[in-house]
Design an enzyme around this catalytic site. Sequence first.
Site, PDB file in Angstrom:
ATOM      1  N   GLY A  10      25.186  24.061  -2.286  1.00 27.78           N
ATOM      2  CA  GLY A  10      24.791  23.012  -0.959  1.00 27.78           C
ATOM      3  C   GLY A  10      26.771  23.072  -0.290  1.00 27.78           C
ATOM      4  N   ASP A  31      19.782  24.788  -7.233  1.00 26.99           N
ATOM      5  CA  ASP A  31      18.804  24.464  -5.889  1.00 26.99           C
ATOM      6  C   ASP A  31      17.692  25.226  -5.679  1.00 26.99           C
ATOM      7  OD1 ASP A  31      21.824  23.801  -3.257  1.00 26.99           O
ATOM      8  OD2 ASP A  31      20.078  25.197  -2.845  1.00 26.99           O
ATOM      9  N   LEU A  33      18.160  26.705  -2.594  1.00 26.43           N
ATOM     10  CA  LEU A  33      18.811  27.888  -1.651  1.00 26.43           C
ATOM     11  C   LEU A  33      17.939  27.743   0.103  1.00 26.43           C
ATOM     12  CD1 LEU A  33      19.500  31.067  -3.542  1.00 26.43           C
ATOM     13  CD2 LEU A  33      20.885  29.225  -3.128  1.00 26.43           C
ATOM     14  N   PHE A  80      22.829  16.230  -5.387  1.00 28.13           N
ATOM     15  CA  PHE A  80      23.100  16.770  -4.440  1.00 28.13           C
ATOM     16  C   PHE A  80      21.751  16.319  -3.783  1.00 28.13           C
ATOM     17  CE2 PHE A  80      27.708  16.949  -6.074  1.00 28.13           C
ATOM     18  CZ  PHE A  80      27.975  16.751  -5.395  1.00 28.13           C
ATOM     19  N   SER A 124      25.000   7.997   1.441  1.00 26.84           N
ATOM     20  CA  SER A 124      25.465   8.273   3.064  1.00 26.84           C
ATOM     21  C   SER A 124      25.983   7.083   3.386  1.00 26.84           C
ATOM     22  CB  SER A 124      24.604   8.894   3.803  1.00 26.84           C
ATOM     23  OG  SER A 124      24.663   8.897   5.504  1.00 26.84           O
ATOM     24  N   TYR A 148      16.027   9.649   7.198  1.00 27.23           N
ATOM     25  CA  TYR A 148      16.592  10.541   6.806  1.00 27.23           C
ATOM     26  C   TYR A 148      18.127   9.326   6.429  1.00 27.23           C
ATOM     27  CZ  TYR A 148      21.502  11.735   4.832  1.00 27.23           C
ATOM     28  OH  TYR A 148      22.678  12.223   4.338  1.00 27.23           O
ATOM     29  N   LYS A 152      18.026   8.086   1.671  1.00 24.93           N
ATOM     30  CA  LYS A 152      18.876   8.174   1.348  1.00 24.93           C
ATOM     31  C   LYS A 152      19.614   6.491   0.191  1.00 24.93           C
ATOM     32  CE  LYS A 152      21.002  10.887   0.301  1.00 24.93           C
ATOM     33  NZ  LYS A 152      20.726  11.968   0.643  1.00 24.93           N
ATOM     34  N   TYR A 175      28.926   7.971   0.432  1.00 21.24           N
ATOM     35  CA  TYR A 175      30.031   9.655   2.006  1.00 21.24           C
ATOM     36  C   TYR A 175      30.014   8.979   3.759  1.00 21.24           C
ATOM     37  CZ  TYR A 175      28.135  12.528  -1.799  1.00 21.24           C
ATOM     38  OH  TYR A 175      28.116  13.594  -2.791  1.00 21.24           O
ATOM     39  N   ARG A 229      35.669   8.002  14.041  1.00 29.04           N
ATOM     40  CA  ARG A 229      34.559   8.052  12.687  1.00 29.04           C
ATOM     41  C   ARG A 229      35.510   8.158  11.859  1.00 29.04           C
ATOM     42  NH1 ARG A 229      31.627   6.994  15.460  1.00 29.04           N
ATOM     43  NH2 ARG A 229      28.939   7.699  16.046  1.00 29.04           N
TER      44      ARG A 229
END
Length: 337
Positions: A10, A31, A33, A80, A124, A148, A152, A175, A229
């Site tokens: 990713g 992954d 994909l 991740f 996040s 979402y 997290k 992040y 941001r």
Amino acid sequence: MKVLVTGGTGYIGSHTCVELLNNNFDVAIIDNLSNSSIEVISRIYKITGKKPIFYNTDICNLNELNCIFDKEKFDAVIHFAALKSISESVSEPLKYYTNNVFGTVNVCEAIKRNGVKNIVLSSSAAVYGINSGKAIKENAALLPHNPYGRTKLIQEQIITDFANTNKIGYVILRYFNPIGAHKSGLIGENPLGEPSNLMPYISQVASGRLKKLNVFGNDYNTHDGTGVRDYIHVMDLALGHINALKKLLDIPEYKLICNIGSGHGYSVLDMIKSFESVTGIKINFGYAKRRAGDIDICLADTELAQKELGWKTSYNINDMCADEWNWQKLNPKGFLS
Ligand code: NAD
Ligand code: WQD
């Protein structure tokens, strides 16, 4: 040292794999994909001269995870793999809870069964509630306002509960707004369909793939009325993971939850202006109504990351725009080109 990177093909995972390989870690990627391309593996090889081991596996499949862990004997896991679209998480919440929450439980099961002692989790800024406009500290209220963000936060809680009981070290990185791409333009963000984030949208308007950017709201309480941001270059973000990993490998049962941002705020108009000045391309944009759920300002307090990880950002807004554009220009259709 061998590191497992879930979600390693990713956007953020691939850039982190490049830095891991540059820092002489052995890397294996898992992954499925679902939001990335196998082409990423050869691009990583082109950049680093090294090829990570790749498993096309879903983290929701515990048997397959266990087989890979048995075979590889990892020193650490960087996790991740997750779904990340806020709008899709509202329309299909169960898909998000299954993938992000159940997937994380499985990763922890495999870690426990195989005695791995270190984990880094991608979290996040979405875990924070609506804030006051000041830089957000890690001890701010955790009130995610979409499914979402809630997945997290649950991932964070799973990791901390599991790690505390099983004597495992963890670093959870929250992040803010990752953008940009590797300097080579060989890897970058690869949104499938119309992007929902600002920077890929701007760069696809610049390339002519999209006609016009809608700036969502110009009546926010910010210096020019558009949302502010904390944008961070994905290579700075990748290095944050290297520092986190080194800390975990140095200090047994090390524990940290910290913000990963620049501490600087830029508005939508600032980003358009910077992109235009760096690329010389005019961005066709117009004002539209506010996007549901958006806030005026979202900024990281970065003191803890500096103090604990010895990490801070080094790329500026112009670098971020230049590298974003270089990736878009060289790969107008993402990994399909
Ligand atoms: P991405 O979609 O580019 O990468 C995620 C990768 O995980 C993809 O390659 C996808 O195929 C894979 N994946 C998803 N579910 C999987 C599963 N069940 N099994 C195996 N692989 C699976 O997203 P990204 O931007 O690189 O995000 C990486 C992580 O960072 C995510 O956990 C995301 O929540 C977090 N994050 C991203 C941002 C951002 O703005 N990009 C901001 C904060 C946090
Ligand atoms: C940035 C600014 C928009 C698109 C999201 C998640 C966050 C994290 C990063 C995963 C805002 C404006 C955007 C457009 C616009 N992801 N905008 N026109 O919303 O800050 O953060 O991605 O964890 O959790 O919430 O990022 O890039 O979508 O928006 O005007 O077409 O750009 O209103 O002010 P956001 P973004």
